[in-house]
Design an enzyme around this catalytic site. Structure first.
Site, mmCIF file in Angstrom:
data_model
loop_
_atom_site.group_PDB
_atom_site.id
_atom_site.type_symbol
_atom_site.label_atom_id
_atom_site.label_comp_id
_atom_site.label_asym_id
_atom_site.label_seq_id
_atom_site.Cartn_x
_atom_site.Cartn_y
_atom_site.Cartn_z
ATOM 1 N N HIS A 19 -16.409 -10.415 31.354
ATOM 2 C CA HIS A 19 -16.889 -9.392 32.275
ATOM 3 C C HIS A 19 -15.884 -9.168 33.410
ATOM 4 C CE1 HIS A 19 -17.825 -13.408 33.399
ATOM 5 N NE2 HIS A 19 -18.473 -13.127 34.503
ATOM 6 N N TYR A 66 -22.029 -20.494 35.523
ATOM 7 C CA TYR A 66 -22.763 -20.544 34.250
ATOM 8 C C TYR A 66 -21.851 -20.710 33.027
ATOM 9 C CZ TYR A 66 -26.833 -18.815 36.856
ATOM 10 O OH TYR A 66 -27.872 -18.682 37.742
ATOM 11 N N ASP A 67 -20.548 -20.857 33.226
ATOM 12 C CA ASP A 67 -19.617 -20.893 32.086
ATOM 13 C C ASP A 67 -19.992 -21.891 30.991
ATOM 14 O OD1 ASP A 67 -18.062 -18.805 32.933
ATOM 15 O OD2 ASP A 67 -16.472 -20.046 33.800
ATOM 16 N N GLY A 114 -13.247 -19.902 42.131
ATOM 17 C CA GLY A 114 -13.099 -19.656 40.686
ATOM 18 C C GLY A 114 -12.791 -18.198 40.404
ATOM 19 N N GLU A 129 -24.870 -10.059 51.813
ATOM 20 C CA GLU A 129 -25.221 -9.339 50.585
ATOM 21 C C GLU A 129 -26.549 -8.643 50.771
ATOM 22 O OE1 GLU A 129 -25.019 -11.398 46.804
ATOM 23 O OE2 GLU A 129 -22.876 -11.767 47.088
ATOM 24 N N PHE A 157 -16.448 -22.112 35.897
ATOM 25 C CA PHE A 157 -17.339 -22.394 37.029
ATOM 26 C C PHE A 157 -18.694 -21.769 36.734
ATOM 27 C CE2 PHE A 157 -15.462 -18.282 37.834
ATOM 28 C CZ PHE A 157 -16.487 -17.550 38.416
ATOM 29 N N ASP A 214 -19.038 -8.571 42.518
ATOM 30 C CA ASP A 214 -20.405 -9.059 42.432
ATOM 31 C C ASP A 214 -20.758 -9.175 40.962
ATOM 32 O OD1 ASP A 214 -22.591 -9.969 44.090
ATOM 33 O OD2 ASP A 214 -23.743 -8.423 43.058
ATOM 34 N N SER A 215 -21.215 -10.369 40.582
ATOM 35 C CA SER A 215 -21.453 -10.644 39.169
ATOM 36 C C SER A 215 -22.855 -11.186 38.951
ATOM 37 C CB SER A 215 -20.457 -11.694 38.661
ATOM 38 O OG SER A 215 -19.139 -11.242 38.837
ATOM 39 N N THR A 275 -13.994 -13.176 48.916
ATOM 40 C CA THR A 275 -14.957 -13.946 48.132
ATOM 41 C C THR A 275 -15.036 -15.370 48.654
ATOM 42 O OG1 THR A 275 -15.539 -14.767 45.922
ATOM 43 C CG2 THR A 275 -13.190 -14.525 46.379
#
Ligand SMILES: O=P(O)(O)OP(=O)(O)OP(=O)(O)OC[C@H]1O[C@@H](n2cnc3c(O)ncnc32)[C@H](O)[C@@H]1O
Length: 176
Positions: A161, A137-138, A10, A32, A135, A61-62, A6
């Site tokens: 998630h 969109y938190d 984070g 990707e 990190f 992948d999120s 990755t």
């Protein structure tokens, strides 16, 4: 030892807190594929990273799926964060009739034998930014009254998630 491919530090911090084995971060930016499916993106990434590195690896992948936008930005969350920023995403959501959203993670593990995927989902709301942890969109993702940026890593992992996907991955590793 597990290798987590990755570019996102984070994500690696959260995986270290969660998985029973030691996690080594490999900063290889796998290409990707473009797809509406996180599963397809994660599986292709894990396959590619395994080919490149030659050892068993996993990727994550999120995406943030906003109900009012029929799941957008979803797999495009990284691009949207970079181009619009999380405040504008929040402001756009505020004009809609619902602030509901889901965060999804697919963890994909590849070794010489194939690819396994593990999913984690959490529901929440898009709110004005609060908190300075985490990190991405938190700060704008609220779960049961608290934003992910207001939570400690363990608190976020317990409901997030990524935590859920890592838990499923950890169970599978333990049973193997
Ligand atoms: O190298 P990779 O692992 O792909 O790192 P990335 O940051 O590009 O990872 P993704 O494509 O999976 O991330 C999609 C977007 O969602 C954000 N994101 C992912 N997980 C998050 C989380 O737990 N909390 C907040 N934002 C998150 C992240 O900052 C990106 O903008």
């Amino acid at each position: 030892m597990l290798r987590f491919v990755t570019s996102n530090a984070g994500k690696a911090r959260e995986a270290r807190e969660y998985l029973p084995e030691e996690v080594e971060r490999v900063d290889y930016d796998y290409p990707e594929i473009q797809s509406d499916s996180l599963e397809a993106i994660a599986a292709a990434g894990a396959r590619d990273a395994y080919r490149e590195i030659g050892e068993p690896v996993f990727v994550d992948d999120s995406g943030l799926f906003i109900d009012a936008f029929d799941g957008f930005p979803g797999p495009y969350s990284s691009y949207v964060e970079e181009k619009l920023g999380i405040e504008r995403v929040q402001q756009l959501t505020e004009r809609e009739s619902t602030d509901r959203a889901r965060f999804r993670t697919i963890v994909a593990y590849a070794d010489g034998e194939g690819v396994e995927t593990f999913e984690g989902v959490v529901r929440g709301r898009i709110v004005a930014p609060r908190g300075d942890g985490g990190f991405g969109y938190d700060p704008v993702f609220e779960h049961r009254g608290t934003t992910f940026a207001e939570m400690a890593i363990e608190e976020k992992n317990a409901v997030s998630h990524r935590g859920r996907a890592l838990a499923a991955f950890g169970d599978w590793l333990a049973e193997r």
